[in-house]
Every structure is written in structure tokens, then in C-alpha cells.
Design a protein around this motif. Sequence first.
Motif, PDB file in Angstrom:
ATOM      1  N   UNK A 184      12.373  31.964 129.069  1.00 23.45           N
ATOM      2  CA  UNK A 184      11.657  32.243 130.320  1.00 23.45           C
ATOM      3  C   UNK A 184      10.199  32.529 129.988  1.00 23.45           C
ATOM      4  N   UNK A 185       9.294  31.835 130.661  1.00 21.93           N
ATOM      5  CA  UNK A 185       7.866  32.021 130.434  1.00 21.93           C
ATOM      6  C   UNK A 185       7.357  33.235 131.205  1.00 21.93           C
ATOM      7  N   UNK A 186       6.066  33.542 131.027  1.00 24.38           N
ATOM      8  CA  UNK A 186       5.462  34.664 131.749  1.00 24.38           C
ATOM      9  C   UNK A 186       5.424  34.405 133.252  1.00 24.38           C
ATOM     10  N   UNK A 187       5.556  33.115 133.672  1.00 28.74           N
ATOM     11  CA  UNK A 187       5.593  32.761 135.092  1.00 28.74           C
ATOM     12  C   UNK A 187       7.005  32.873 135.663  1.00 28.74           C
ATOM     13  N   UNK A 188       7.948  33.334 134.823  1.00 33.75           N
ATOM     14  CA  UNK A 188       9.361  33.449 135.209  1.00 33.75           C
ATOM     15  C   UNK A 188       9.983  32.083 135.469  1.00 33.75           C
ATOM     16  N   UNK A 189       9.546  31.086 134.728  1.00 32.63           N
ATOM     17  CA  UNK A 189      10.113  29.746 134.824  1.00 32.63           C
ATOM     18  C   UNK A 189      10.978  29.475 133.602  1.00 32.63           C
ATOM     19  N   UNK A 190      12.143  28.866 133.831  1.00 33.54           N
ATOM     20  CA  UNK A 190      13.030  28.504 132.732  1.00 33.54           C
ATOM     21  C   UNK A 190      12.550  27.217 132.077  1.00 33.54           C
ATOM     22  N   UNK A 191      12.425  27.252 130.754  1.00 35.50           N
ATOM     23  CA  UNK A 191      12.059  26.048 130.009  1.00 35.50           C
ATOM     24  C   UNK A 191      13.095  25.796 128.917  1.00 35.50           C
ATOM     25  N   UNK A 249       7.696  35.068 121.909  1.00 32.56           N
ATOM     26  CA  UNK A 249       6.414  34.377 122.041  1.00 32.56           C
ATOM     27  C   UNK A 249       6.285  33.644 123.378  1.00 32.56           C
ATOM     28  N   UNK A 250       7.353  32.983 123.822  1.00 32.94           N
ATOM     29  CA  UNK A 250       7.282  32.219 125.071  1.00 32.94           C
ATOM     30  C   UNK A 250       7.186  33.153 126.271  1.00 32.94           C
ATOM     31  N   UNK A 251       7.817  34.321 126.185  1.00 40.24           N
ATOM     32  CA  UNK A 251       7.768  35.279 127.298  1.00 40.24           C
ATOM     33  C   UNK A 251       6.345  35.767 127.559  1.00 40.24           C
ATOM     34  N   UNK A 252       5.445  35.636 126.594  1.00 46.48           N
ATOM     35  CA  UNK A 252       4.058  36.085 126.747  1.00 46.48           C
ATOM     36  C   UNK A 252       3.150  35.003 127.342  1.00 46.48           C
ATOM     37  N   UNK A 281       0.361  25.923 121.559  1.00 43.30           N
ATOM     38  CA  UNK A 281       1.538  25.367 120.873  1.00 43.30           C
ATOM     39  C   UNK A 281       1.485  25.603 119.362  1.00 43.30           C
ATOM     40  N   UNK A 282       0.361  25.283 118.734  1.00 44.67           N
ATOM     41  CA  UNK A 282       0.239  25.462 117.278  1.00 44.67           C
ATOM     42  C   UNK A 282       0.345  26.935 116.894  1.00 44.67           C
ATOM     43  N   UNK A 283      -0.267  27.787 117.705  1.00 48.65           N
ATOM     44  CA  UNK A 283      -0.222  29.223 117.428  1.00 48.65           C
ATOM     45  C   UNK A 283       1.204  29.759 117.545  1.00 48.65           C
ATOM     46  N   UNK A 284       1.926  29.289 118.559  1.00 49.27           N
ATOM     47  CA  UNK A 284       3.322  29.706 118.742  1.00 49.27           C
ATOM     48  C   UNK A 284       4.151  29.312 117.525  1.00 49.27           C
ATOM     49  N   UNK A 285       4.007  28.068 117.063  1.00 53.39           N
ATOM     50  CA  UNK A 285       4.795  27.586 115.929  1.00 53.39           C
ATOM     51  C   UNK A 285       4.502  28.379 114.658  1.00 53.39           C
TER      52      UNK A 285
END
Length: 217
Positions: free
Chosen positions: A78-85, A127-130, A141-145
Motif C-alpha cells: 500500500x502506497x502513501x496514497x492508500x493505493x494497492x500496488x 519503503x513503499x508505504x512512504x 525507484x533506484x533509491x527504493x531498490x
Amino acid sequence: MQRAVPVVLAILVLFGALSSCLFVVDQRQFAVVFSLGEIRQVIDHPGLHLKLPPPFQNVQYFDRRILTIDNPDIDRFITSEKLNVQVDTFVKWRIVEPKSFIRSVSGSELIAADRLSRSLRDALNNEIAKRTVSEVISGDREKVMETVRVKVNEDAKQIGAEVVDVRLKRVDFAPEVQERVFDRMQSERKRVANERRATGSAESEKIRADADRQREV
């Protein structure tokens, strides 16, 4: 002839005993020598080596090449926008400390892969929740990885392994979110199209009025 039989048997027994004391280590492997169940020696250089015959000593081999964890199951976050990815990933890792690897995961690549996969999911979730979807897909993307790789590598060190790379192969909306997002995108495109039509109509009327005025003059 009868005297030759014991000699031949003795030679065969001696040859068998000698062959059980020799073993070959490939450059792509670690060899761990066990003595009555205890780790006696770790050999990381290729060549021919000696050991005591079984059951006094035995050898177990471990792959020192880079291994891949590519789970066919796609994880949801779940992203910070509360969207499922849905995120599809793979991990490149390798064994670096055979002793720790044996003691922590019983020398099993499957157990190690399962532990690293769980660590990967936890790190990705944090990381994605932020971040927003856009940041996960492109902006950060690169920073997350890299951040995820560092965190998973910390856990890998505890089992005698090293994480070489973490990659996000694909990031998609969950099926139940896709339709809602596409509807919103369609509405936005229609709004933009209507605004442009209205602007075009106004400009058209202005041009016609100006042309009529010039004709009358």
C-alpha cells in the motif's frame, strides 16, 4: 594363483581407502569438512585435498556463485496514497560464510531464500508505504531498490550470505484499483478535451467576428 587373490583384494581395499581420503574442490564451490558432525575445515580454493575416510570425516559442498530469488508470486503493498500496488521483484545473493550459513539455516539454500524473501517483503513494505505510486515507479525507484538492498543485506549477514542486488521488475496497480484509476484518467482527459473545445470555439467566434468586421469596413 591362490596367493595372488589376497594381494589383489588388499590392493583394491587400499585403493578404496585412498580414494575415500581424496576429494576435489571446484572453483565454483566451498567445501566444508566435517569431523564426526563438527565443522573441521572450510576450503575455498580449488584443487585436490585430503581428509580422513568416512565415518571419521565427510565433505559437503556449497555453491559460491551468485544465486537468484525470483518468486513467481507477486506481492501487494500500500502506497502513501492508500493505493494497492503489485510489485514483482528478484534478488541476487550468494553464500560468503559457510560456517554461519550452516549454523543459521542448516546449510539449506531454500531456508535461506525463504528468510531473505520475508526480509525483502518487510523492507519493501516500509519503503513503499512512504511514497506515492509515481515515486515508486519512476521518481524514487533506484533509491527504493538500494535502500531495500541494504536492509536485506543486513539480515543476510546474520546467515553468512550477501545480497548483491535487488530489482523491481514491475510495479502495477492491483486489479481492483486499476479500473478506478483508469476511470479517473478518462474523466481527466475528457475534462481537458472539453476545455480545449471550449477555448477553440471561443477563438473561432472571435476570428469570425473580426473577419465580419473587416469585411464591412
